[in-house]
Write a protein that holds these residues in place. Structure first.
Motif, PDB file in Angstrom:
ATOM      1  N   THR A  43     -44.351  82.138 -67.878  1.00  0.00           N
ATOM      2  CA  THR A  43     -45.571  81.305 -68.091  1.00  0.00           C
ATOM      3  C   THR A  43     -45.952  81.562 -69.435  1.00  0.00           C
ATOM      4  O   THR A  43     -45.717  82.538 -70.033  1.00  0.00           O
ATOM      5  N   ARG A  44     -47.022  80.648 -70.084  1.00  0.00           N
ATOM      6  CA  ARG A  44     -47.567  80.851 -71.350  1.00  0.00           C
ATOM      7  C   ARG A  44     -48.381  82.279 -71.289  1.00  0.00           C
ATOM      8  O   ARG A  44     -48.192  83.077 -72.362  1.00  0.00           O
ATOM      9  N   GLU A  45     -48.979  82.641 -70.222  1.00  0.00           N
ATOM     10  CA  GLU A  45     -49.625  83.964 -70.138  1.00  0.00           C
ATOM     11  C   GLU A  45     -48.614  85.118 -70.266  1.00  0.00           C
ATOM     12  O   GLU A  45     -49.199  86.041 -71.081  1.00  0.00           O
ATOM     13  N   GLU A  46     -47.475  85.088 -69.667  1.00  0.00           N
ATOM     14  CA  GLU A  46     -46.529  86.124 -69.951  1.00  0.00           C
ATOM     15  C   GLU A  46     -45.938  86.300 -71.137  1.00  0.00           C
ATOM     16  O   GLU A  46     -45.789  87.199 -71.754  1.00  0.00           O
ATOM     17  N   ARG A  47     -45.723  84.922 -71.809  1.00  0.00           N
ATOM     18  CA  ARG A  47     -45.261  85.043 -73.213  1.00  0.00           C
ATOM     19  C   ARG A  47     -46.413  85.523 -74.129  1.00  0.00           C
ATOM     20  O   ARG A  47     -45.841  86.390 -75.114  1.00  0.00           O
ATOM     21  N   GLU A  48     -47.539  85.185 -74.069  1.00  0.00           N
ATOM     22  CA  GLU A  48     -48.545  85.991 -74.951  1.00  0.00           C
ATOM     23  C   GLU A  48     -48.707  87.268 -74.561  1.00  0.00           C
ATOM     24  O   GLU A  48     -48.825  88.173 -75.746  1.00  0.00           O
ATOM     25  N   PHE A  49     -48.766  87.740 -73.414  1.00  0.00           N
ATOM     26  CA  PHE A  49     -48.737  89.143 -73.156  1.00  0.00           C
ATOM     27  C   PHE A  49     -47.439  90.004 -73.744  1.00  0.00           C
ATOM     28  O   PHE A  49     -47.799  90.953 -74.589  1.00  0.00           O
ATOM     29  N   ALA A  50     -46.130  89.398 -73.463  1.00  0.00           N
ATOM     30  CA  ALA A  50     -45.077  90.003 -74.205  1.00  0.00           C
ATOM     31  C   ALA A  50     -45.151  90.093 -75.798  1.00  0.00           C
ATOM     32  O   ALA A  50     -44.956  91.039 -76.532  1.00  0.00           O
ATOM     33  N   LEU A  51     -45.731  88.954 -76.289  1.00  0.00           N
ATOM     34  CA  LEU A  51     -45.758  89.005 -77.791  1.00  0.00           C
ATOM     35  C   LEU A  51     -46.919  89.892 -78.225  1.00  0.00           C
ATOM     36  O   LEU A  51     -46.606  90.712 -79.060  1.00  0.00           O
ATOM     37  N   ALA A  52     -47.908  89.745 -77.572  1.00  0.00           N
ATOM     38  CA  ALA A  52     -49.178  90.578 -78.071  1.00  0.00           C
ATOM     39  C   ALA A  52     -48.568  92.133 -77.747  1.00  0.00           C
ATOM     40  O   ALA A  52     -49.163  92.944 -78.899  1.00  0.00           O
ATOM     41  N   SER A  53     -48.191  92.558 -76.699  1.00  0.00           N
ATOM     42  CA  SER A  53     -47.603  93.926 -76.724  1.00  0.00           C
ATOM     43  C   SER A  53     -46.511  94.336 -77.558  1.00  0.00           C
ATOM     44  O   SER A  53     -46.647  95.342 -78.293  1.00  0.00           O
ATOM     45  N   ALA A  54     -45.701  93.532 -78.050  1.00  0.00           N
ATOM     46  CA  ALA A  54     -44.723  93.946 -78.923  1.00  0.00           C
ATOM     47  C   ALA A  54     -45.539  94.072 -80.374  1.00  0.00           C
ATOM     48  O   ALA A  54     -45.012  94.761 -81.105  1.00  0.00           O
ATOM     49  N   MET A  55     -46.269  93.207 -80.596  1.00  0.00           N
ATOM     50  CA  MET A  55     -46.859  93.137 -81.811  1.00  0.00           C
ATOM     51  C   MET A  55     -47.801  94.696 -82.045  1.00  0.00           C
ATOM     52  O   MET A  55     -47.975  95.219 -83.015  1.00  0.00           O
ATOM     53  N   ILE A  56     -48.441  94.828 -80.977  1.00  0.00           N
ATOM     54  CA  ILE A  56     -49.299  96.127 -81.006  1.00  0.00           C
ATOM     55  C   ILE A  56     -48.391  97.429 -81.163  1.00  0.00           C
ATOM     56  O   ILE A  56     -48.794  98.412 -81.989  1.00  0.00           O
ATOM     57  N   ASP A  57     -47.168  97.307 -80.325  1.00  0.00           N
ATOM     58  CA  ASP A  57     -46.276  98.469 -80.577  1.00  0.00           C
ATOM     59  C   ASP A  57     -45.834  98.482 -81.974  1.00  0.00           C
ATOM     60  O   ASP A  57     -45.563  99.657 -82.427  1.00  0.00           O
ATOM     61  N   ALA A  58     -45.602  97.449 -82.556  1.00  0.00           N
ATOM     62  CA  ALA A  58     -45.166  97.449 -83.898  1.00  0.00           C
ATOM     63  C   ALA A  58     -46.146  98.142 -85.143  1.00  0.00           C
ATOM     64  O   ALA A  58     -45.826  98.918 -85.700  1.00  0.00           O
ATOM     65  N   GLU A  59     -47.203  97.668 -84.689  1.00  0.00           N
ATOM     66  CA  GLU A  59     -48.490  98.040 -85.333  1.00  0.00           C
ATOM     67  C   GLU A  59     -48.676  99.785 -85.245  1.00  0.00           C
ATOM     68  O   GLU A  59     -48.967 100.529 -86.283  1.00  0.00           O
ATOM     69  N   ALA A  61     -46.237 101.761 -84.464  1.00  0.00           N
ATOM     70  CA  ALA A  61     -45.153 102.376 -85.038  1.00  0.00           C
ATOM     71  C   ALA A  61     -45.250 102.483 -86.684  1.00  0.00           C
ATOM     72  O   ALA A  61     -45.086 103.601 -86.882  1.00  0.00           O
ATOM     73  N   GLU A  62     -45.867 101.261 -87.311  1.00  0.00           N
ATOM     74  CA  GLU A  62     -46.026 101.291 -88.342  1.00  0.00           C
ATOM     75  C   GLU A  62     -47.058 102.364 -88.771  1.00  0.00           C
ATOM     76  O   GLU A  62     -46.953 103.048 -89.938  1.00  0.00           O
ATOM     77  N   ALA A  63     -48.372 102.415 -88.144  1.00  0.00           N
ATOM     78  CA  ALA A  63     -49.349 103.189 -88.404  1.00  0.00           C
ATOM     79  C   ALA A  63     -48.861 104.961 -88.219  1.00  0.00           C
ATOM     80  O   ALA A  63     -49.297 105.564 -89.213  1.00  0.00           O
ATOM     81  N   ALA A  64     -47.970 104.985 -87.441  1.00  0.00           N
ATOM     82  CA  ALA A  64     -47.395 106.356 -87.153  1.00  0.00           C
ATOM     83  C   ALA A  64     -46.758 106.926 -88.088  1.00  0.00           C
ATOM     84  O   ALA A  64     -46.601 107.946 -88.919  1.00  0.00           O
ATOM     85  N   ALA A  65     -45.926 105.666 -88.704  1.00  0.00           N
ATOM     86  CA  ALA A  65     -44.855 106.172 -90.081  1.00  0.00           C
ATOM     87  C   ALA A  65     -45.530 106.499 -91.335  1.00  0.00           C
ATOM     88  O   ALA A  65     -45.408 107.238 -91.786  1.00  0.00           O
ATOM     89  N   THR A  66     -46.772 105.608 -91.261  1.00  0.00           N
ATOM     90  CA  THR A  66     -47.460 105.932 -92.385  1.00  0.00           C
ATOM     91  C   THR A  66     -48.128 107.082 -92.465  1.00  0.00           C
ATOM     92  O   THR A  66     -48.413 107.689 -93.568  1.00  0.00           O
TER      93      THR A  66
END
Length: 196
Positions: A43-59, A61-66
């Protein structure tokens, strides 16, 4: 729910609100750019959630690396500052001397263990350029004697170049090193001369 989980939930909600403004095509394109697999049956909601979750995980990881990089840089500056102090310079000198002494003792043990015939008969052994174990980059140029040994080892250009019998002189022209790690130089034994 603990504070970290609550903060993540708030971030997810804010990110999903941003993603809700995108068209389906824009959402799919953003997911592709971010490497997030979107199931066409979601669903649109599931897509938004998956993308938002992946974006936050990437942020995160980047913050931890920095943060790790900044911590490494702080530690490096702290070490450099320490090595400029009197204690730091003494530590470096001690470590270099221990490394040098360890390498000389290794060369000495190998030489004594396989005492070449020319050394026995002439009191001198010139190390051939092809000698596999002659490389000694940790040993500064000079002549060294392992405490208690009758042999002097000479090093030049990062290589062990010669072994010779110690001579009987009032002021030795070599550097005496301890025969075991952590020990101090023993009382000097009277070296033998080549003629003896």
């Amino acid at each position: 729910m603990d504070k970290a989980a609550m903060a993540r939930a708030d971030r997810l909600q804010a990110r999903r609100a941003e993603l809700a403004k995108l068209t389906s095509g824009e959402l799919t394109m953003l997911a592709t750019d971010r490497g997030v697999a979107i199931d066409p049956t979601d669903t649109r909601e599931e897509r938004e959630f998956a993308l938002a979750s992946a974006m936050i995980d990437a942020e995160d990881a980047e913050a931890a690396a920095t943060a790790a990089k900044e911590q490494d840089e702080r530690e490096r500056r702290k070490r450099e500052a320490f090595y400029k102090t009197k204690e730091g310079k003494a530590l470096i000198e001690r470590e270099l001397r221990q490394t040098r002494d360890r390498r000389i003792r290794q060369q000495h043990a190998a030489f004594i263990g396989a005492l070449p015939s020319d050394a026995r008969s002439k009191g001198v052994h010139v190390v051939p350029d092809s000698h596999a174990g002659a490389a000694s980059p940790d040993v500064p140029d000079g002549t060294y004697r392992v405490s208690g040994s009758d042999w002097l080892l000479s090093f030049s250009g990062g290589r062990w170049v010669q072994a010779s019998r110690a001579h009987d002189r009032g002021h030795p022209d070599w550097t005496e090193i301890p025969d075991v790690e952590g020990a101090s130089v023993a009382a000097r034994a009277r070296p033998t001369t080549v003629d003896e």
